[in-house]
Design a protein around this motif. Sequence first.
Motif, short mmCIF file in Angstrom:
data_model
loop_
_atom_site.label_atom_id
_atom_site.label_comp_id
_atom_site.label_asym_id
_atom_site.label_seq_id
_atom_site.Cartn_x
_atom_site.Cartn_y
_atom_site.Cartn_z
N UNK A 207 0.83 -1.21 0.00
CA UNK A 207 0.00 0.00 0.00
C UNK A 207 0.86 1.25 0.00
N UNK A 208 1.91 1.25 0.83
CA UNK A 208 2.79 2.41 0.91
C UNK A 208 3.47 2.68 -0.43
N UNK A 209 3.89 1.62 -1.11
CA UNK A 209 4.53 1.77 -2.42
C UNK A 209 3.57 2.38 -3.44
N UNK A 210 2.31 1.97 -3.38
CA UNK A 210 1.31 2.53 -4.29
C UNK A 210 1.08 4.00 -4.00
N UNK A 211 0.93 4.34 -2.72
CA UNK A 211 0.69 5.74 -2.36
C UNK A 211 1.88 6.62 -2.74
N UNK A 212 3.10 6.14 -2.52
CA UNK A 212 4.28 6.90 -2.94
C UNK A 212 4.18 7.27 -4.42
N UNK A 213 3.86 6.27 -5.25
CA UNK A 213 3.82 6.50 -6.69
C UNK A 213 2.60 7.32 -7.12
N UNK A 214 1.47 7.10 -6.45
CA UNK A 214 0.28 7.89 -6.78
C UNK A 214 0.47 9.37 -6.49
N UNK A 215 1.35 9.68 -5.55
CA UNK A 215 1.61 11.09 -5.22
C UNK A 215 2.90 11.60 -5.86
N UNK A 216 3.39 10.88 -6.87
CA UNK A 216 4.44 11.44 -7.71
C UNK A 216 5.86 11.02 -7.40
N UNK A 217 6.06 10.08 -6.49
CA UNK A 217 7.42 9.63 -6.16
C UNK A 217 7.77 8.34 -6.90
N UNK A 218 8.99 8.30 -7.44
CA UNK A 218 9.50 7.04 -7.97
C UNK A 218 10.11 6.24 -6.82
N UNK A 219 10.20 4.93 -7.01
CA UNK A 219 10.80 4.06 -6.00
C UNK A 219 12.15 3.56 -6.52
N UNK A 220 13.19 3.73 -5.70
CA UNK A 220 14.52 3.33 -6.11
C UNK A 220 15.08 2.31 -5.13
N UNK A 221 15.57 1.22 -5.67
CA UNK A 221 16.16 0.14 -4.87
C UNK A 221 17.67 0.26 -4.92
N UNK A 222 18.30 0.46 -3.76
CA UNK A 222 19.75 0.60 -3.68
C UNK A 222 20.35 -0.71 -3.15
N UNK A 223 20.88 -1.50 -4.07
CA UNK A 223 21.39 -2.83 -3.72
C UNK A 223 22.63 -2.79 -2.85
#
Length: 291
Positions: A211-227
Amino acid sequence: NRKIFQEKKFPMTVVIPTIGEKNLKDLIDQIKTSSFVPNEIIIVYPTKEKVKKINHNFDNVKIIRAPKSGQVAQRAFGIEKAKNNYILQMDADLKIKKDTIKKLISSFKKFGPKVAVGPKMDFLNETNIEYRGVNLKKWKKFFKVFKGGDVNIVSKKDPFRYDCWFNEFVQPKVSGYTNILPGGCILFDKTYYKNFDFYPFSGKALGEDILNSIYFQNYGCKLYYEANSKIVHPEPGFYSYDTLKQLFNDLILIYKIKFLACRLAGGNIIRYHTWFCYYTFVTIMKFMLKK
């Protein structure tokens, strides 16, 4: 002097919701001896009525009680009270490396400000974890007919659409944009974040990271995974059940959470229910084989 300079250049608040986990003291020590030391740490306990046998006391750490109990509710209250815009949300049962925070910041500075950055998650005693199930590759190939995406897809060729979960979660091997960030540790700017208690169910916050990932993106944030930034989680990377009652209770909650996720993301409801029938069957099979 170097730490003071870093804090002024990147004023960060770490927000940790807790119910008094034993690991919390170690986590605070790890944060304070990190290669980047944040200038504010907020620990959020549940409501006064829910606090039992919690005797934590830390120097230079703000301890507050939320008006509502629950991981997401406590975290939202801590974010609200934070003096900084840069927020690092963390679970209380994690362990971090000395450079975990610094590497998250490096990626944030490179790709921000409208980005949420999460680390690679390792699991304690992961080499001793025995996979509890059977080879399901044939089933997965069958369900690919429905164009089911994978939660860790970075490529836009077959993006994850939140409406089906035919593949198990496997973290990407390299850093890059993704569609899901595990919720245990995420760095973001709250200026571009809608802060509220988004978890609508009682009990453990199962699936809140979706849910948090969806809300981040719905409000304009990209998600970045730092390996290259790593944390250690005490739980294995799969759900494990000791009783049928526990299994079915979790299945009901998983259904509710992922149905909500499907609706929020505009997913296909028919495809979602097809997936859930498959998931229920496989989960019960794994449980029976384990027994």
